[in-house]
Design an enzyme around this catalytic site. Structure first.
Site, PDB file in Angstrom:
ATOM      1  CG  HIS A  72      43.181  46.555  36.522  1.00 32.72           C
ATOM      2  ND1 HIS A  72      42.743  47.124  35.348  1.00 32.72           N
ATOM      3  CD2 HIS A  72      42.075  46.403  37.293  1.00 32.72           C
ATOM      4  CE1 HIS A  72      41.442  47.321  35.421  1.00 32.72           C
ATOM      5  NE2 HIS A  72      41.016  46.906  36.591  1.00 32.72           N
TER       6      HIS A  72
ATOM      7  NE  ARG B  79      35.897  44.457  38.125  1.00 31.63           N
ATOM      8  CZ  ARG B  79      34.901  43.815  37.496  1.00 31.63           C
ATOM      9  NH1 ARG B  79      34.417  42.702  38.005  1.00 31.63           N
ATOM     10  NH2 ARG B  79      34.393  44.288  36.376  1.00 31.63           N
TER      11      ARG B  79
ATOM     12  CG  ASN C  31      28.210  45.740  38.669  1.00 31.19           C
ATOM     13  OD1 ASN C  31      29.392  46.060  38.660  1.00 31.19           O
ATOM     14  ND2 ASN C  31      27.263  46.545  39.150  1.00 31.19           N
TER      15      ASN C  31
ATOM     16  CG  HIS D  57      32.399  47.488  40.138  1.00 33.24           C
ATOM     17  ND1 HIS D  57      31.781  47.101  38.974  1.00 33.24           N
ATOM     18  CD2 HIS D  57      33.712  47.597  39.830  1.00 33.24           C
ATOM     19  CE1 HIS D  57      32.682  46.974  38.003  1.00 33.24           C
ATOM     20  NE2 HIS D  57      33.864  47.254  38.506  1.00 33.24           N
TER      21      HIS D  57
END
Length: 319
Positions: free
Chosen positions: A194, A63, A95, A67
């Site tokens: 996910h 992740r 975040n 990001h």
């Protein structure tokens, strides 16, 4: 005719991606071949140690790469700490109290600085760590293109606006990924990340209490750890079946109306993504192949190369 096993097929997938895709800009999988030849085992060992200590860390490192790349490109900007005079991306809405793994990147950076000082960028470390995390949890591999340099700044406002929301609908998700040069197919494949990791109650509370396209038993089970008020930071696995193993259960969950986030379930809700979700739910090889390709594509979002940016000595600070 002899068929390949899962690991053999994944290696073939990685080779095909490497051979069929020209390096983006100045990126190359052999970028550090002479300047830091031990980069691969150094990163792999650190990631393996971190994931062995905490399985969830694999999802966190994956992740972290996502990001980073979605905010002004894969440039390590998410790693920069705030200062009294500068506000970076770490405390942006998507975040803060959510993105993890910074300490693992610090460990890798320190080991690489010992092995080859001033050579390997933080942005490249994040990219390799994401791949190695997926492999550690049983997922596919892919050839990580290297040669990114680190940004000399970070953008709080961009992090607050460019990162996809867990409350987004399908058309918004497609548009946000297309704005980064990624296709709808890439978006659906990348959403399969996910299959590992967790989400906080505050992110999925409205889905399990208010939405109708959800399995009743699943919603009730999630409500046990996510009350209608309070417990905002209580975590639940995004895939309750195999939360720490990278597989295609995420897509099986969607077909059973057991997607935890609103932005998950919109991928299978009578729209244009349904067919691809159905394919991945039945064919893990198709998912792994497309996920690997999509990760290469994502890693190519606006990298700084050549003399642009810098190679940080400390990933948390601009030189």
């Amino acid at each position: 005719m002899k068929t390949c096993g899962l690991i053999e097929c994944l290696n073939i997938i990685a080779l095909v991606i490497l051979c069929s895709r020209a390096a983006h800009g100045q990126l190359s999988s052999t970028f550090y071949e002479d300047s830091c030849p031990y980069i691969w085992p150094i990163v792999r060992e650190a990631v393996a140690q971190a994931v062995e200590k905490e399985k969830r860390m694999g999802a966190s490192l994956l992740r972290l790469h996502f990001h980073d790349c979605f905010v002004n490109g894969c440039d390590g900007s998410i790693l920069v700490d705030d200062t009294p005079t500068f506000k970076g991306e770490k405390n942006a809405g998507p975040n803060a109290n959510s993105v993890r793994g910074y300490e693992v990147i610090d460990i890798i950076k320190s080991r690489l600085e010992f092995a080859c000082s001033g050579v390997v960028s933080c942005a490249d470390i994040v990219a390799i760590a994401a791949r190695d995390s997926v492999v550690e949890l049983g997922g596919p591999t892919w050839p990580v293109q290297l040669g990114r340099r680190d940004s000399r700044t970070a953008s709080l406002s961009s992090a607050n606006t460019l990162l996809p929301s867990p409350f987004a609908n399908l058309s918004t998700l497609i548009s946000q990924f297309q704005a980064q040069g990624l296709s709808a197919k890439d978006m659906i494949a990348l959403s399969g990340a996910h299959t590992i990791g967790q989400a906080r109650c505050t992110i999925f509370r409205s889905r399990i209490y208010k939405e109708s396209n959800i399995d009743t038993a699943f919603a009730t089970s999630m409500q046990a750890n996510c009350p209608s008020s309070g417990g905002d930071n209580n975590p639940s696995p995004l895939d309750v079946a195999t939360p720490t193993f990278f597989d295609n259960n995420y897509y099986k969950n969607l077909r059973s109306l057991r997607g935890l986030l609103h932005s998950d379930q919109v991928l299978f809700n009578g729209g244009s993504a349904d067919a691809q979700v159905a394919t991945y739910s039945m064919d893990p090889y198709a998912f792994f192949s497309d996920f690997a390709t999509a990760m290469v594509n994502m890693g190519n979002i606006n990298p700084l190369t050549g003399t642009s940016g810098e190679v940080r000595k400390n990933c948390r600070k601009i030189n």
